[in-house]
Scaffold this active site. Structure first.
Site, PDB file in Angstrom:
ATOM      1  N   LYS A  63     -26.592  29.651  15.063  1.00 14.64           N
ATOM      2  CA  LYS A  63     -25.692  30.693  15.558  1.00 14.64           C
ATOM      3  C   LYS A  63     -26.433  31.646  16.481  1.00 14.64           C
ATOM      4  CE  LYS A  63     -22.665  30.409  11.557  1.00 14.64           C
ATOM      5  NZ  LYS A  63     -22.283  31.005  10.284  1.00 14.64           N
ATOM      6  N   HIS A 105     -30.629  35.286  -2.340  1.00 12.35           N
ATOM      7  CA  HIS A 105     -29.737  34.585  -3.272  1.00 12.35           C
ATOM      8  C   HIS A 105     -29.147  35.589  -4.239  1.00 12.35           C
ATOM      9  CE1 HIS A 105     -33.208  31.952  -2.356  1.00 12.35           C
ATOM     10  NE2 HIS A 105     -32.273  31.057  -2.130  1.00 12.35           N
TER      11      HIS A 105
END
Length: 124
Positions: A63, A105
């Site tokens: 991206k 995470h």
């Protein structure tokens, strides 16, 4: 000068489901060096977090570059731990750029952000 910024978020459940069936996704996303680390984890939950983090990071890089996965191969990107376990991102064709990466995470998600900085010593 910043050339690109990318971010990606993925559900750990999606990765866990894929790994229950086979390790095909791991072999597609991870390089040989990354696979070595992946297979060294004794706990399945750590394997899921590792693969999800690498997947998100490589998507975030694509991206930032502006091409998306498809024009870039997962195999052209590698994230290996350096001193203190901090991840270092390397990508084929981007050796003259500084690539900053952050992977995180939670219980349910993995996320990654990538910033690509042009090397100011390069003359175009």
């Amino acid at each position: 000068m910043i050339k690109g910024i990318g971010i990606d978020l993925i559900e750990l459940d999606r990765i866990a489901q894929s790994l229950k069936n086979s390790d095909r996704l791991a072999k597609r996303v991870l390089t040989e060096n990354e696979l070595e680390i992946f297979y060294s984890f004794p706990l399945e939950t750590r394997k899921v977090e590792f693969l999800a983090g690498r997947f998100a990071a490589k998507e975030a890089f694509a991206k930032a570059v502006g091409s998306g996965i498809g024009k870039l191969s997962f195999q052209d990107m590698e994230i290996l731990p350096q001193e203190g376990n901090a991840p270092v991102f390397r990508a084929t064709g981007y050796q003259h750029n500084r690539i900053f990466i952050s992977i995180t995470h939670s219980r349910d998600y993995a996320a990654a952000q990538v910033v690509i900085e042009a090397d100011n010593t390069m003359h175009n």
